[in-house]
Design a protein around this motif. Structure first.
Motif, short mmCIF file in Angstrom:
data_model
loop_
_atom_site.label_atom_id
_atom_site.label_comp_id
_atom_site.label_asym_id
_atom_site.label_seq_id
_atom_site.Cartn_x
_atom_site.Cartn_y
_atom_site.Cartn_z
N LEU A 15 61.21 -46.15 -12.44
CA LEU A 15 60.33 -47.31 -12.53
C LEU A 15 58.89 -46.96 -12.14
O LEU A 15 57.96 -47.66 -12.51
CB LEU A 15 60.85 -48.45 -11.68
CG LEU A 15 62.21 -49.01 -12.11
CD1 LEU A 15 62.65 -50.12 -11.17
CD2 LEU A 15 62.18 -49.49 -13.54
N ILE A 16 58.70 -45.87 -11.43
CA ILE A 16 57.35 -45.45 -11.02
C ILE A 16 56.48 -45.19 -12.24
O ILE A 16 55.43 -45.81 -12.39
CB ILE A 16 57.41 -44.23 -10.06
CG1 ILE A 16 58.10 -44.65 -8.76
CG2 ILE A 16 56.02 -43.66 -9.80
CD1 ILE A 16 58.54 -43.48 -7.87
N PRO A 17 56.91 -44.30 -13.17
CA PRO A 17 56.09 -44.13 -14.37
C PRO A 17 56.21 -45.32 -15.34
O PRO A 17 55.24 -45.64 -16.03
CB PRO A 17 56.62 -42.84 -15.00
CG PRO A 17 58.00 -42.69 -14.47
CD PRO A 17 57.99 -43.31 -13.11
N LEU A 21 52.87 -47.06 -11.58
CA LEU A 21 52.51 -47.31 -10.18
C LEU A 21 51.46 -46.33 -9.67
O LEU A 21 50.43 -46.74 -9.13
CB LEU A 21 53.76 -47.28 -9.30
CG LEU A 21 54.83 -48.32 -9.63
CD1 LEU A 21 56.02 -48.19 -8.68
CD2 LEU A 21 54.27 -49.73 -9.61
N GLU A 22 51.72 -45.03 -9.81
CA GLU A 22 50.76 -44.04 -9.31
C GLU A 22 49.45 -44.11 -10.09
O GLU A 22 48.36 -43.99 -9.49
CB GLU A 22 51.36 -42.63 -9.39
CG GLU A 22 52.48 -42.43 -8.37
CD GLU A 22 53.15 -41.08 -8.48
OE1 GLU A 22 53.35 -40.46 -7.42
OE2 GLU A 22 53.48 -40.64 -9.60
N ALA A 23 49.54 -44.35 -11.38
CA ALA A 23 48.33 -44.46 -12.20
C ALA A 23 47.47 -45.64 -11.77
O ALA A 23 46.26 -45.65 -12.01
CB ALA A 23 48.71 -44.61 -13.68
N PRO A 93 59.77 -50.38 -18.61
CA PRO A 93 60.11 -51.42 -17.64
C PRO A 93 61.33 -52.23 -18.09
O PRO A 93 61.49 -52.52 -19.28
CB PRO A 93 58.88 -52.32 -17.62
CG PRO A 93 57.77 -51.50 -18.18
CD PRO A 93 58.42 -50.56 -19.15
N SER A 94 62.18 -52.55 -17.15
CA SER A 94 63.31 -53.44 -17.38
C SER A 94 63.84 -53.88 -16.03
O SER A 94 63.90 -53.09 -15.09
CB SER A 94 64.44 -52.72 -18.14
OG SER A 94 65.59 -53.54 -18.23
N ALA A 95 64.22 -55.14 -15.97
CA ALA A 95 64.90 -55.62 -14.77
C ALA A 95 66.27 -54.96 -14.69
O ALA A 95 66.75 -54.38 -15.67
CB ALA A 95 65.05 -57.14 -14.82
#
Length: 176
Positions: A15-17, A21-23, A93-95
Protein backbone atom coordinates in the motif's frame (compact mmCIF):
# COMPACT_ATOMS: atom_id res chain seq x y z
CA UNK A 1 -1.63 -25.46 4.87
CA UNK A 2 -2.18 -21.92 3.60
CA UNK A 3 -5.35 -19.91 3.54
CA UNK A 4 -7.49 -19.96 0.41
CA UNK A 5 -6.77 -17.01 -1.89
CA UNK A 6 -9.97 -15.22 -0.90
CA UNK A 7 -8.89 -15.14 2.76
CA UNK A 8 -5.25 -14.06 2.42
CA UNK A 9 -4.50 -10.46 3.18
CA UNK A 10 -2.21 -8.48 0.88
CA UNK A 11 1.13 -7.38 2.20
CA UNK A 12 0.32 -3.94 3.69
CA UNK A 13 3.73 -2.73 2.53
CA UNK A 14 2.34 -2.80 -1.03
CA UNK A 15 0.00 0.00 0.00
CA UNK A 16 3.02 2.31 0.41
CA UNK A 17 3.63 2.66 -3.34
CA UNK A 18 -0.06 2.10 -4.21
CA UNK A 19 -1.02 5.25 -2.31
CA UNK A 20 2.25 7.10 -3.02
CA UNK A 21 3.00 7.56 0.66
CA UNK A 22 6.76 8.18 0.38
CA UNK A 23 6.27 10.26 -2.76
CA UNK A 24 3.97 12.49 -0.71
CA UNK A 25 6.45 12.96 2.13
CA UNK A 26 5.32 10.30 4.58
CA UNK A 27 8.29 8.69 6.29
CA UNK A 28 7.91 4.91 6.29
CA UNK A 29 9.09 3.03 9.35
CA UNK A 30 9.46 -0.75 9.14
CA UNK A 31 8.53 -1.78 12.67
CA UNK A 32 9.90 -5.33 12.38
CA UNK A 33 7.50 -6.77 14.98
CA UNK A 34 4.04 -6.34 16.41
CA UNK A 35 5.51 -5.23 19.73
CA UNK A 36 7.57 -2.46 18.10
CA UNK A 37 4.55 -1.36 16.06
CA UNK A 38 2.39 -1.21 19.20
CA UNK A 39 5.08 0.75 21.04
CA UNK A 40 5.37 3.28 18.20
CA UNK A 41 1.60 3.79 18.16
CA UNK A 42 1.34 4.14 21.95
CA UNK A 43 4.30 6.51 22.13
CA UNK A 44 2.94 8.76 19.38
CA UNK A 45 -0.52 8.83 20.93
CA UNK A 46 0.74 9.60 24.44
CA UNK A 47 3.03 12.33 23.08
CA UNK A 48 0.14 13.77 21.02
CA UNK A 49 2.09 13.22 17.81
CA UNK A 50 0.57 12.05 14.54
CA UNK A 51 0.75 8.34 13.75
CA UNK A 52 -0.26 6.71 10.49
CA UNK A 53 -0.09 2.97 10.13
CA UNK A 54 -1.67 -0.41 9.68
CA UNK A 55 -3.04 -2.32 12.66
CA UNK A 56 -5.50 -5.17 13.19
CA UNK A 57 -8.49 -5.59 15.46
CA UNK A 58 -9.75 -6.51 17.90
CA UNK A 59 -6.86 -5.61 20.18
CA UNK A 60 -6.37 -3.98 23.57
CA UNK A 61 -4.34 -1.23 21.93
CA UNK A 62 -7.24 -0.05 19.77
CA UNK A 63 -9.47 -0.14 22.84
CA UNK A 64 -7.01 2.01 24.78
CA UNK A 65 -6.26 4.64 22.13
CA UNK A 66 -8.86 6.42 20.04
CA UNK A 67 -7.76 5.86 16.46
CA UNK A 68 -9.46 6.75 13.18
CA UNK A 69 -9.69 4.28 10.32
CA UNK A 70 -8.42 5.63 7.02
CA UNK A 71 -10.78 5.15 4.09
CA UNK A 72 -8.81 3.09 1.57
CA UNK A 73 -11.58 3.28 -1.02
CA UNK A 74 -13.62 0.43 -2.37
CA UNK A 75 -12.53 -3.20 -2.17
CA UNK A 76 -11.51 -4.44 -5.61
CA UNK A 77 -11.14 -8.22 -5.83
CA UNK A 78 -8.77 -8.12 -8.83
CA UNK A 79 -6.54 -5.47 -7.29
CA UNK A 80 -6.59 -7.34 -3.99
CA UNK A 81 -5.51 -10.54 -5.76
CA UNK A 82 -2.67 -8.73 -7.54
CA UNK A 83 -1.59 -7.04 -4.30
CA UNK A 84 -1.10 -10.45 -2.69
CA UNK A 85 1.99 -10.86 -4.84
CA UNK A 86 4.93 -9.18 -3.09
CA UNK A 87 6.64 -8.94 -6.50
CA UNK A 88 3.76 -6.88 -7.95
CA UNK A 89 5.55 -4.03 -9.72
CA UNK A 90 2.42 -1.89 -9.93
CA UNK A 91 0.26 -2.26 -6.80
CA UNK A 92 -3.01 -0.35 -6.78
CA UNK A 93 -5.14 1.02 -3.94
CA UNK A 94 -7.86 -1.25 -2.58
CA UNK A 95 -9.57 -1.68 0.73
CA UNK A 96 -9.14 -5.01 2.48
CA UNK A 97 -11.95 -7.56 2.16
CA UNK A 98 -14.11 -8.27 5.16
CA UNK A 99 -12.75 -11.17 7.19
CA UNK A 100 -15.62 -13.56 7.87
CA UNK A 101 -16.03 -14.89 11.38
CA UNK A 102 -18.30 -17.89 11.76
CA UNK A 103 -19.57 -20.00 14.62
CA UNK A 104 -19.71 -23.71 13.89
CA UNK A 105 -21.06 -26.61 15.93
CA UNK A 106 -21.41 -30.28 15.09
CA UNK A 107 -24.80 -31.76 14.32
CA UNK A 108 -24.38 -33.99 17.36
CA UNK A 109 -23.82 -30.94 19.62
CA UNK A 110 -26.78 -29.04 18.10
CA UNK A 111 -29.08 -32.01 18.68
CA UNK A 112 -27.75 -32.67 22.21
CA UNK A 113 -27.69 -28.99 23.30
CA UNK A 114 -30.32 -27.15 21.21
CA UNK A 115 -30.60 -24.17 23.58
CA UNK A 116 -26.84 -23.57 23.56
CA UNK A 117 -26.72 -24.01 19.79
CA UNK A 118 -29.50 -21.41 19.47
CA UNK A 119 -27.56 -19.02 21.72
CA UNK A 120 -24.40 -19.49 19.67
CA UNK A 121 -26.36 -18.75 16.49
CA UNK A 122 -27.34 -15.37 17.99
CA UNK A 123 -23.93 -14.30 19.32
CA UNK A 124 -22.23 -11.45 17.48
CA UNK A 125 -19.57 -9.13 18.89
CA UNK A 126 -18.92 -5.55 17.81
CA UNK A 127 -15.20 -4.99 17.20
CA UNK A 128 -15.18 -1.71 19.16
CA UNK A 129 -16.78 -3.45 22.15
CA UNK A 130 -14.15 -6.19 21.95
CA UNK A 131 -11.36 -3.59 21.72
CA UNK A 132 -12.74 -1.91 24.86
CA UNK A 133 -13.05 -5.22 26.69
CA UNK A 134 -9.50 -6.24 25.78
CA UNK A 135 -8.18 -2.82 26.88
CA UNK A 136 -10.00 -3.21 30.22
CA UNK A 137 -8.61 -6.74 30.57
CA UNK A 138 -5.07 -5.52 29.89
CA UNK A 139 -5.32 -2.50 32.21
CA UNK A 140 -6.66 -4.65 35.04
CA UNK A 141 -4.52 -7.76 34.46
CA UNK A 142 -7.85 -9.56 34.34
CA UNK A 143 -8.53 -13.18 33.50
CA UNK A 144 -10.76 -14.30 30.67
CA UNK A 145 -13.54 -14.98 33.15
CA UNK A 146 -13.23 -11.46 34.62
CA UNK A 147 -13.28 -9.98 31.12
CA UNK A 148 -16.45 -11.95 30.36
CA UNK A 149 -18.13 -10.47 33.45
CA UNK A 150 -16.91 -6.99 32.42
CA UNK A 151 -18.38 -7.48 28.96
CA UNK A 152 -21.69 -8.75 30.34
CA UNK A 153 -22.03 -5.86 32.81
CA UNK A 154 -20.84 -3.16 30.40
CA UNK A 155 -22.56 -4.19 27.17
CA UNK A 156 -25.91 -5.56 28.36
CA UNK A 157 -27.69 -3.82 25.49
CA UNK A 158 -25.62 -5.91 23.06
CA UNK A 159 -25.98 -9.40 24.51
CA UNK A 160 -29.56 -9.25 25.79
CA UNK A 161 -30.95 -10.06 22.34
CA UNK A 162 -28.88 -13.26 22.18
CA UNK A 163 -30.94 -14.90 24.93
CA UNK A 164 -34.54 -15.88 25.35
CA UNK A 165 -36.47 -13.85 27.94
CA UNK A 166 -36.08 -16.41 30.74
CA UNK A 167 -32.30 -16.74 30.29
CA UNK A 168 -31.90 -12.97 29.95
CA UNK A 169 -33.72 -12.39 33.23
CA UNK A 170 -31.65 -15.03 35.04
CA UNK A 171 -28.36 -13.62 33.80
CA UNK A 172 -29.39 -10.04 34.52
CA UNK A 173 -30.26 -11.12 38.09
CA UNK A 174 -26.80 -12.61 38.54
CA UNK A 175 -25.06 -9.49 37.30
CA UNK A 176 -26.94 -6.96 39.44
Amino acid sequence: MGLPDRQRQPDPRLLIPAFGLEANGIEVFNHGSGETLATSMASAYENEEPWFGYYWAPTALLGKYEMVAVDLGEYDADVHAANQNADNADPKPSAFPAAPVVTVVTTDFAEREPEIAELLANVSFDVDDMNATLAWMDANSASGEEAAVYYLTTFKDKWASWLNDEASEKLAGLLN
